[in-house]
Design a protein around this motif. Structure first.
Motif, short mmCIF file in Angstrom:
data_model
loop_
_atom_site.label_atom_id
_atom_site.label_comp_id
_atom_site.label_asym_id
_atom_site.label_seq_id
_atom_site.Cartn_x
_atom_site.Cartn_y
_atom_site.Cartn_z
N SER A 152 26.33 54.96 63.24
CA SER A 152 27.20 56.13 63.39
C SER A 152 28.50 55.96 62.59
O SER A 152 29.10 54.88 62.57
N THR A 153 28.92 57.05 61.96
CA THR A 153 30.23 57.06 61.29
C THR A 153 31.19 58.02 62.02
O THR A 153 32.20 58.44 61.46
N LEU A 154 30.84 58.32 63.27
CA LEU A 154 31.77 59.09 64.09
C LEU A 154 33.00 58.22 64.39
O LEU A 154 32.91 57.00 64.42
N GLY A 187 39.30 55.12 63.78
CA GLY A 187 38.36 54.08 63.39
C GLY A 187 36.93 54.47 63.73
O GLY A 187 36.69 55.31 64.61
N PHE A 188 35.99 53.87 63.05
CA PHE A 188 34.58 54.15 63.33
C PHE A 188 34.18 53.51 64.66
O PHE A 188 34.79 52.55 65.11
N SER A 189 33.12 54.06 65.26
CA SER A 189 32.70 53.55 66.57
C SER A 189 31.19 53.31 66.61
O SER A 189 30.46 53.96 67.35
N PRO A 190 30.70 52.37 65.77
CA PRO A 190 29.27 52.07 65.77
C PRO A 190 28.84 51.35 67.05
O PRO A 190 29.65 50.65 67.67
N LYS A 191 27.61 51.54 67.45
CA LYS A 191 27.08 50.83 68.61
C LYS A 191 26.47 49.52 68.13
O LYS A 191 25.54 49.51 67.34
N ASN A 227 36.88 51.28 66.32
CA ASN A 227 37.38 51.56 67.67
C ASN A 227 36.32 51.20 68.70
O ASN A 227 35.13 51.40 68.48
N GLY A 228 36.79 50.70 69.84
CA GLY A 228 35.89 50.41 70.95
C GLY A 228 36.62 50.66 72.26
O GLY A 228 37.63 51.35 72.30
N GLY A 229 36.11 50.08 73.34
CA GLY A 229 36.76 50.21 74.63
C GLY A 229 36.96 51.65 75.04
O GLY A 229 36.10 52.51 74.85
N LYS A 230 38.14 51.94 75.58
CA LYS A 230 38.45 53.28 76.07
C LYS A 230 38.72 54.27 74.93
O LYS A 230 38.87 55.46 75.18
N HIS A 231 38.81 53.78 73.70
CA HIS A 231 39.08 54.66 72.56
C HIS A 231 37.80 55.18 71.92
O HIS A 231 37.84 55.90 70.93
N ALA A 232 36.66 54.77 72.46
CA ALA A 232 35.38 55.22 71.92
C ALA A 232 34.40 55.40 73.08
O ALA A 232 34.79 55.32 74.25
N GLU A 233 33.12 55.60 72.77
CA GLU A 233 32.14 55.91 73.81
C GLU A 233 31.27 54.70 74.13
O GLU A 233 30.13 54.60 73.68
N ASP A 234 31.81 53.75 74.88
CA ASP A 234 31.03 52.63 75.40
C ASP A 234 30.23 51.92 74.31
O ASP A 234 29.08 51.53 74.50
#
Length: 358
Positions: free
Chosen positions: A141-143, A149-153, A93-100
């Motif tokens: 990150s596995t948050l 979905g996962f949201s790795p930076k 996940n990315g965009g508005k579904h995750a934290e930047d």
């Protein structure tokens, strides 16, 4: 939610009490008239759709047939048997579904359509678990994001594919044979002042630059599915992109078409898309949603029935996807109760279809 319930109790219910539950068209039409707006702004799509769906469920139970079969009566069935759609798993996940963390909203893995749904679900689950292990090994990150979905930076969107390929290889699956990639770009979220601003490039990009970027991305990752790659009003860009890569990649409208017959017709006229997202909550009633599906199918578009990012455990959408013989279903990651409920329902329907020999 409270406003939706109030509208149901004080406006919708008094108008519908006494109507026969099997008259889905009449009930939906009555609610459309009660609302009186083009976008359900008076009563709210949440209020109208919940009653429309409840009507459909009630009528199916009264008829003592599964919901997906009940829905078939409203679908043109010529040479279109009911089928389980191929699942699309949103594993990053990315965009508005995750934290930047990333610009693109969803990175999808899609099992080959030759697989049964049960096999596809097993593939998606194995990749999801493998991806979690790869992220842990790389101290990422596995948050999870809104859709499980996962949201790795990561420094670029492109690097997600490197990690996904590692996860897939670890499961002994082959990209381009057993599993395919897809993206929901949600380009509106990083479009500003007629330019696209994403971490893969230092400068803002024009529509032509974005199209070149997608062509490059497609060469290295063999994208099967590309959703909302450009701004919803960049019609010329959509048409150009579709003319360049739609032979090998499904170009899909969601923000572009919003399950709206007028937006859909514009997209068809401009040859902007080869696939469409269908979300009942975008238009407000079961019958209106079915009408958009029929137009899309007549035009030869690939149909993806989708959940919404903020979901409940209700599994109506799974029956709907089978009832309309959708090509794909997009219900999030194979994780979290509100996503798993849909996948479990599709498993049940697959067994029912086998028992009924359909």
């Amino acid at each position: 939610v409270l406003k939706a319930i109030k509208n149901i109790e004080t406006i919708i219910a008094p108008a519908l009490v006494g109507m026969e539950v099997s008259k889905q068209q009449e009930i939906d039409k009555k609610m459309i008239e009660l609302d009186g707006t083009q976008n359900k702004s008076r009563l709210g799509a949440n209020a109208v759709l919940s009653v429309s769906m409840a009507t459909c469920r009630s009528a199916a139970k009264s008829s003592v047939i599964p919901l997906f079969l009940y829905l078939r009566q409203f679908v043109r069935k010529e040479n279109i048997p009911p089928k389980i759609p191929t699942p699309m798993f949103n594993v990053v996940n990315g965009g508005k579904h995750a934290e930047d963390n990333l610009d693109f909203q969803e990175f999808l893995v899609i099992p080959a359509s030759s697989k049964t749904f049960e096999e596809g679900l097993q593939i998606g689950t194995n990749i999801y678990k493998s991806l979690k292990d790869i992220l842990k090994q790389n101290n990422m990150s596995t948050l999870t994001g809104d859709e499980g979905g996962f949201s790795p930076k990561l420094p670029t969107n492109h690097e997600v594919f490197t990690i996904l390929k590692q996860a897939i290889t670890a499961t002994s699956l082959r990209v381009g044979f057993d599993i395919f990639f897809g993206i929901d770009v949600a380009a509106n979220s990083f479009y500003e002042n007629k330019q696209y601003h994403m971490r893969d490039r230092a400068q803002g990009l024009s529509a032509k630059d974005m199209i070149s970027y997608y062509e490059e991305l497609n060469k290295t990752n063999r994208l099967l599915y590309l959703e909302d790659p450009l701004s919803e009003d960049d019609w010329d860009g959509w048409s150009e992109l579709s003319s360049k890569i739609s032979q090998e990649t499904i170009i899909v409208g969601d923000d572009l078409t919003v399950t709206n017959p007028y937006r859909l017709q514009m997209a068809l006229d401009k040859k902007a898309i080869t696939g469409i997202i269908i979300k009942p909550n975008q238009i407000g009633t079961v019958m209106e949603t079915l009408a958009v599906v029929e137009v899309a199918r007549e035009a030869g578009l690939k149909i993806t029935v989708s959940h919404r990012s903020g979901e409940s455990n209700d599994d109506f959408i799974a029956d709907f996807a089978v009832g309309v013989s959708a090509d794909y279903a997009k219900f999030g990651a194979p994780a979290r109760g509100e996503r798993v409920a849909k996948y479990n329902r599709l498993l049940q329907i697959e067994k029912q279809l086998k028992e009924l020999k359909i």
